[in-house]
Design an enzyme around this catalytic site. Structure first.
Site, PDB file in Angstrom:
ATOM      1  N   ARG A 120       0.769  -1.256   0.067  1.00 38.83           N
ATOM      2  CA  ARG A 120      -0.108  -0.009   0.152  1.00 38.83           C
ATOM      3  C   ARG A 120       0.865   1.198  -0.070  1.00 38.83           C
ATOM      4  O   ARG A 120       0.330   2.238   0.455  1.00 38.83           O
ATOM      5  CB  ARG A 120      -0.924   0.012   0.923  1.00 38.83           C
ATOM      6  CG  ARG A 120      -2.257  -1.058   0.988  1.00 38.83           C
ATOM      7  CD  ARG A 120      -2.940  -1.025   2.201  1.00 38.83           C
ATOM      8  NE  ARG A 120      -3.985  -1.906   1.773  1.00 38.83           N
ATOM      9  CZ  ARG A 120      -4.250  -3.094   2.519  1.00 38.83           C
ATOM     10  NH1 ARG A 120      -3.200  -3.660   3.536  1.00 38.83           N
ATOM     11  NH2 ARG A 120      -5.136  -4.022   2.223  1.00 38.83           N
ATOM     12  N   LYS A 142       2.205  10.932 -11.878  1.00 35.01           N
ATOM     13  CA  LYS A 142       1.399  10.112 -12.559  1.00 35.01           C
ATOM     14  C   LYS A 142       1.974   8.631 -12.949  1.00 35.01           C
ATOM     15  O   LYS A 142       3.456   8.592 -13.282  1.00 35.01           O
ATOM     16  CB  LYS A 142       0.986  10.543 -14.039  1.00 35.01           C
ATOM     17  CG  LYS A 142      -0.112  11.599 -14.171  1.00 35.01           C
ATOM     18  CD  LYS A 142      -0.611  12.083 -15.505  1.00 35.01           C
ATOM     19  CE  LYS A 142      -1.793  12.733 -15.367  1.00 35.01           C
ATOM     20  NZ  LYS A 142      -2.188  13.030 -17.027  1.00 35.01           N
ATOM     21  N   GLU A 184       7.291  17.891 -26.258  1.00 33.01           N
ATOM     22  CA  GLU A 184       6.553  18.246 -25.080  1.00 33.01           C
ATOM     23  C   GLU A 184       7.073  19.576 -24.530  1.00 33.01           C
ATOM     24  O   GLU A 184       6.260  20.324 -24.028  1.00 33.01           O
ATOM     25  CB  GLU A 184       6.984  17.225 -24.014  1.00 33.01           C
ATOM     26  CG  GLU A 184       6.445  15.843 -24.059  1.00 33.01           C
ATOM     27  CD  GLU A 184       5.242  15.794 -23.731  1.00 33.01           C
ATOM     28  OE1 GLU A 184       4.539  16.679 -23.162  1.00 33.01           O
ATOM     29  OE2 GLU A 184       4.705  14.460 -23.858  1.00 33.01           O
ATOM     30  N   LYS A 226       4.977  22.666 -15.607  1.00 33.19           N
ATOM     31  CA  LYS A 226       4.412  21.807 -15.167  1.00 33.19           C
ATOM     32  C   LYS A 226       4.167  21.743 -13.501  1.00 33.19           C
ATOM     33  O   LYS A 226       3.228  21.374 -12.814  1.00 33.19           O
ATOM     34  CB  LYS A 226       5.003  20.312 -15.303  1.00 33.19           C
ATOM     35  CG  LYS A 226       4.252  19.011 -14.802  1.00 33.19           C
ATOM     36  CD  LYS A 226       4.605  17.909 -15.798  1.00 33.19           C
ATOM     37  CE  LYS A 226       3.666  16.819 -15.766  1.00 33.19           C
ATOM     38  NZ  LYS A 226       4.006  15.490 -16.361  1.00 33.19           N
ATOM     39  N   GLU A 236      -5.657  16.004 -11.958  1.00 34.84           N
ATOM     40  CA  GLU A 236      -6.173  16.172 -13.154  1.00 34.84           C
ATOM     41  C   GLU A 236      -7.719  16.213 -13.049  1.00 34.84           C
ATOM     42  O   GLU A 236      -8.410  15.554 -14.036  1.00 34.84           O
ATOM     43  CB  GLU A 236      -5.754  14.920 -14.106  1.00 34.84           C
ATOM     44  CG  GLU A 236      -5.811  15.327 -15.377  1.00 34.84           C
ATOM     45  CD  GLU A 236      -5.134  14.480 -16.228  1.00 34.84           C
ATOM     46  OE1 GLU A 236      -4.163  14.718 -17.137  1.00 34.84           O
ATOM     47  OE2 GLU A 236      -5.770  13.268 -16.435  1.00 34.84           O
ATOM     48  N   ARG A 240      -5.248  20.683 -15.027  1.00 34.41           N
ATOM     49  CA  ARG A 240      -4.146  19.847 -15.327  1.00 34.41           C
ATOM     50  C   ARG A 240      -4.447  19.094 -16.750  1.00 34.41           C
ATOM     51  O   ARG A 240      -3.386  18.769 -17.409  1.00 34.41           O
ATOM     52  CB  ARG A 240      -3.755  18.700 -14.246  1.00 34.41           C
ATOM     53  CG  ARG A 240      -2.649  17.990 -14.566  1.00 34.41           C
ATOM     54  CD  ARG A 240      -2.302  17.206 -13.383  1.00 34.41           C
ATOM     55  NE  ARG A 240      -0.950  16.337 -13.800  1.00 34.41           N
ATOM     56  CZ  ARG A 240      -0.284  15.410 -12.893  1.00 34.41           C
ATOM     57  NH1 ARG A 240      -0.773  15.511 -11.736  1.00 34.41           N
ATOM     58  NH2 ARG A 240       0.643  14.742 -13.383  1.00 34.41           N
ATOM     59  N   ASN A 244      -2.566  17.420 -21.549  1.00 33.00           N
ATOM     60  CA  ASN A 244      -2.799  16.504 -22.423  1.00 33.00           C
ATOM     61  C   ASN A 244      -2.916  17.305 -24.056  1.00 33.00           C
ATOM     62  O   ASN A 244      -3.505  16.348 -25.093  1.00 33.00           O
ATOM     63  CB  ASN A 244      -4.068  15.815 -22.113  1.00 33.00           C
ATOM     64  CG  ASN A 244      -3.851  15.003 -20.795  1.00 33.00           C
ATOM     65  OD1 ASN A 244      -2.897  14.040 -20.806  1.00 33.00           O
ATOM     66  ND2 ASN A 244      -4.390  15.177 -19.711  1.00 33.00           N
TER      67      ASN A 244
END
Length: 362
Positions: A120, A142, A184, A226, A236, A240, A244
């Protein structure tokens, strides 16, 4: 060495940026706090750095075990996670263990996901080695894996203890890998900063020549963008999602080609498609649309997707995109102008198919 702080609702961590900072005495003392560590890398990175960085970390007793995965996005799967988890169990690792990700975005995503689910949650450190992972994937928490149906729909939000961005690792990359990372960087400029966009245009030759000062500026600027976004919207839920830009089309290309197209190449085409769709909707001007397309071309990035990919192929994968609210509605991030983008909901799929057929299908 420069330090950037990421402050979140429940914790904070730091990004260290510089050239050859992996040998910085202060940084080494920081890493020694995580002595009970396992290094996770891939075959290519291990071969390059086994007698230098990896050996140094072993001699400093920072790492005591290694897990070496196969290369490539096709191995960003549950099989790799299973390998890591079973290794941790066999070693009787407790919750005091730290995983050190040493590689590109794939290794970072896999390591972070494994860390988030083992007992966990255990600690992990991210040392990104590609330009693309340094400017984007290593920051923000992420994590995840792919499956044969879609990309990145299985994952968690789970942040590292520290991110170490060392430009020295870029020296071993191919030109194709470096160029892939530029997509990017351009994404951030289109999203947030028109001046940065034209600065890139003025300095693209220096970028291609791997000018250290220029690259350092690009990486720091991208990281700061970022960090600002994830500090406002960690999970997100709204703002955020702008990050994408180009990714809905881009992920469709990656999935269709079974990752033969790199993430950076796919995002580049995705940015072009999103920008042209914005122009198709009457949002961005043709002048600024062409500025974006021409900059991507100047840096050697592709602007058209796979020749054998049709509009139904795009639609199939785009409908599985993780940003979508429901299974039959597509969300897209599109630029209104250079420096400002918007999220568009409930895109009519018939209009989208008509746009793709008109502009991207021979």
């Amino acid at each position: 060495m420069e330090t950037l702080e990421i402050s979140l609702s429940k914790n904070k961590y730091y990004v260290k940026i510089g050239y050859n900072i992996i040998n910085n005495k202060f940084l080494i003392s920081e890493l020694k706090k995580f002595k009970n560590s396992i290094l996770i890398t891939n075959i290519t990175i291990y071969k390059i750095y086994k007698n230098s960085v990896i050996n140094d970390l072993e001699e400093l007793n920072i790492i005591n075990e290694k897990i070496i995965l196969k290369d490539g996005e096709i191995h960003k799967t549950f099989d790799s996670i299973k390998l890591i988890i079973e290794k941790l169990i066999k070693l009787n690792c407790g919750r005091d263990i730290t995983l050190i990700s040493f590689g590109g975005g794939v290794i970072g995503d896999i390591t972070g996901f494994a860390a988030s689910i083992y007992k966990r949650g255990i600690k992990y450190i991210n040392i990104p080695t590609t330009l693309l992972s340094q400017v984007d994937a290593s920051i923000g928490g992420k994590t995840g894996v792919n499956n044969h149906l879609s990309k990145n729909v299985i994952g968690t939000f789970y942040h590292p203890e520290i991110v170490i961005i060392d430009l020295i690792f870029l020296n071993t990359l191919s030109k194709k890998e470096i160029v892939s990372g530029f997509s990017e960087i351009i994404k951030y400029a289109i999203l947030f900063d028109k001046n940065f966009f034209y600065w890139i245009k003025d300095n693209f030759n220096n970028m291609l020549m791997m000018n250290r000062k220029i690259l350092l500026e690009c990486i720091k600027k991208s990281c700061k963008f970022k960090i600002k976004i994830i500090s406002k919207d960690e999970r997100e839920k709204n703002y955020r999602m702008l990050l994408n830009l180009g990714h809905t089309f881009g992920h469709a290309i990656e999935s269709f080609t079974k990752h033969k197209w790199s993430h950076g190449e796919s995002v580049s085409v995705g940015i072009v498609m999103s920008t042209m769709f914005s122009n198709f909707l009457g949002k961005i001007s043709s002048l600024e649309m062409n500025e974006i397309i021409n900059l991507l071309k100047l840096l050697g990035l592709p602007i058209f997707g796979p020749k054998n990919m049709n509009s139904n192929d795009y639609l199939k994968y785009m409908l599985r995109d993780k940003k979508n609210i429901c299974s039959k509605k597509i969300r897209l991030i599109i630029p209104e102008k250079i420096g400002k983008c918007i999220l568009t909901d409930n895109i009519d799929t018939n209009i989208l198919i008509r746009f793709i057929n008109k502009n991207f299908i021979n």
